[in-house]
Design a protein around this motif. Structure first.
Motif, short mmCIF file in Angstrom:
data_model
loop_
_atom_site.label_atom_id
_atom_site.label_comp_id
_atom_site.label_asym_id
_atom_site.label_seq_id
_atom_site.Cartn_x
_atom_site.Cartn_y
_atom_site.Cartn_z
N ARG A 38 38.00 33.14 39.65
CA ARG A 38 38.86 32.93 40.81
C ARG A 38 40.47 32.90 40.31
N MET A 39 40.56 32.10 39.35
CA MET A 39 41.84 31.89 38.78
C MET A 39 42.59 33.36 38.35
N ASN A 82 49.04 32.61 58.08
CA ASN A 82 48.30 34.01 58.53
C ASN A 82 47.61 34.82 57.28
N LEU A 83 46.93 33.95 56.62
CA LEU A 83 45.98 34.36 55.74
C LEU A 83 44.62 34.50 55.85
N PRO A 84 43.71 35.09 55.47
CA PRO A 84 42.19 35.03 55.62
C PRO A 84 41.65 33.76 54.97
N LEU A 85 40.78 33.10 55.50
CA LEU A 85 40.11 31.84 54.85
C LEU A 85 38.95 31.99 54.37
N GLU A 87 23.99 36.88 43.27
CA GLU A 87 24.43 37.27 44.66
C GLU A 87 25.85 36.62 45.09
N PHE A 88 25.79 35.24 44.79
CA PHE A 88 27.06 34.49 45.03
C PHE A 88 28.15 35.17 44.21
N LYS A 89 28.12 35.57 43.04
CA LYS A 89 29.17 36.03 42.28
C LYS A 89 29.55 37.45 42.89
N GLN A 90 28.71 38.14 43.32
CA GLN A 90 28.78 39.64 43.70
C GLN A 90 29.76 39.38 45.02
N ILE A 91 29.25 38.50 45.81
CA ILE A 91 29.89 38.42 47.38
C ILE A 91 31.37 37.72 46.80
N GLU A 150 35.26 39.27 47.76
CA GLU A 150 36.25 38.38 48.56
C GLU A 150 37.46 38.37 47.70
N LEU A 151 37.48 38.26 46.20
CA LEU A 151 38.63 38.07 45.48
C LEU A 151 39.48 39.47 45.25
N LYS A 152 38.74 40.30 45.61
CA LYS A 152 39.29 42.02 45.46
C LYS A 152 40.50 42.11 46.59
N LYS A 153 40.16 41.52 47.64
CA LYS A 153 41.01 41.80 48.81
C LYS A 153 42.55 41.00 48.46
#
Length: 172
Positions: free
Chosen positions: A77-78, A28-31, A50-54, A58-61
């Motif tokens: 990401r790691m 039950n984790l967002p994908l 732009e990609f890195k900002q988006i 997501e990573l901060k969630k």
């Protein structure tokens, strides 16, 4: 160790998207599919900034499953991940799976407005994966072994076994 921020990486055709969907349902984790963040309709690439900002947003969630390689953002990401699942499959199996998906599963999208495709560059990437990308992943694994849990699965049978017996139980 908890599994709230999971990276799924591996060669094209190893089953990253399939496993990420299964884990998303099970845990039950967002994908988040990196292809959906990077590609715009018609196979137009996002600008790197732009990609890195988006991706950073997501990573901060608090929790997520992110599937995809995108080597230039792997170390970023790691830093946020608690678990990395590395699908370390044989390149010939991956090549067969990609060709089979392309030949028999007409339709479907890699990202919004980007139909599945197989071209020479993608097949070359898969065939060269062990010499280049896999080597880079193994180096990252060595240098980040204390940062997060690494799970390496080498076959579909190992993935199935891990799904049956290796997932943390609820509350752990």
């Amino acid at each position: 160790m908890g599994m709230k921020r999971i990276l799924i990486i591996g060669c094209g055709g190893a089953g990253k998207s399939t496993l990420s969907r299964e884990l998303s349902r099970t845990l039950n984790l967002p994908l988040v599919h990196l292809d959906y963040l990077f590609w715009k309709p018609g196979w137009v690439q996002s600008e790197k900034a732009e990609f890195k900002q988006i991706l950073k947003s997501e990573l901060k969630k608090d929790s997520w499953i992110i599937d995809g390689n995108y080597a230039r953002t792997m170390s970023l990401r790691m830093r946020y991940a608690d678990t990395v699942i590395f699908l370390d499959f044989n390149r010939w199996i991956c090549t067969w799976r990609v060709l089979k998906r392309w030949l028999f599963n007409k339709g479907g999208e890699q990202a919004v407005g980007c139909p599945h495709k197989v071209d020479f560059d993608f097949l070359r990437y898969i065939l060269k994966y062990p010499q280049k990308s896999r080597t880079e992943v193994l180096q990252l694994m060595k240098s980040n072994k204390d940062g997060c849990q690494w799970i390496t699965l080498k076959s579909s049978a190992e993935v199935e076994e891990w799904l049956r017996n290796g997932l943390p139980q609820e509350g752990s």
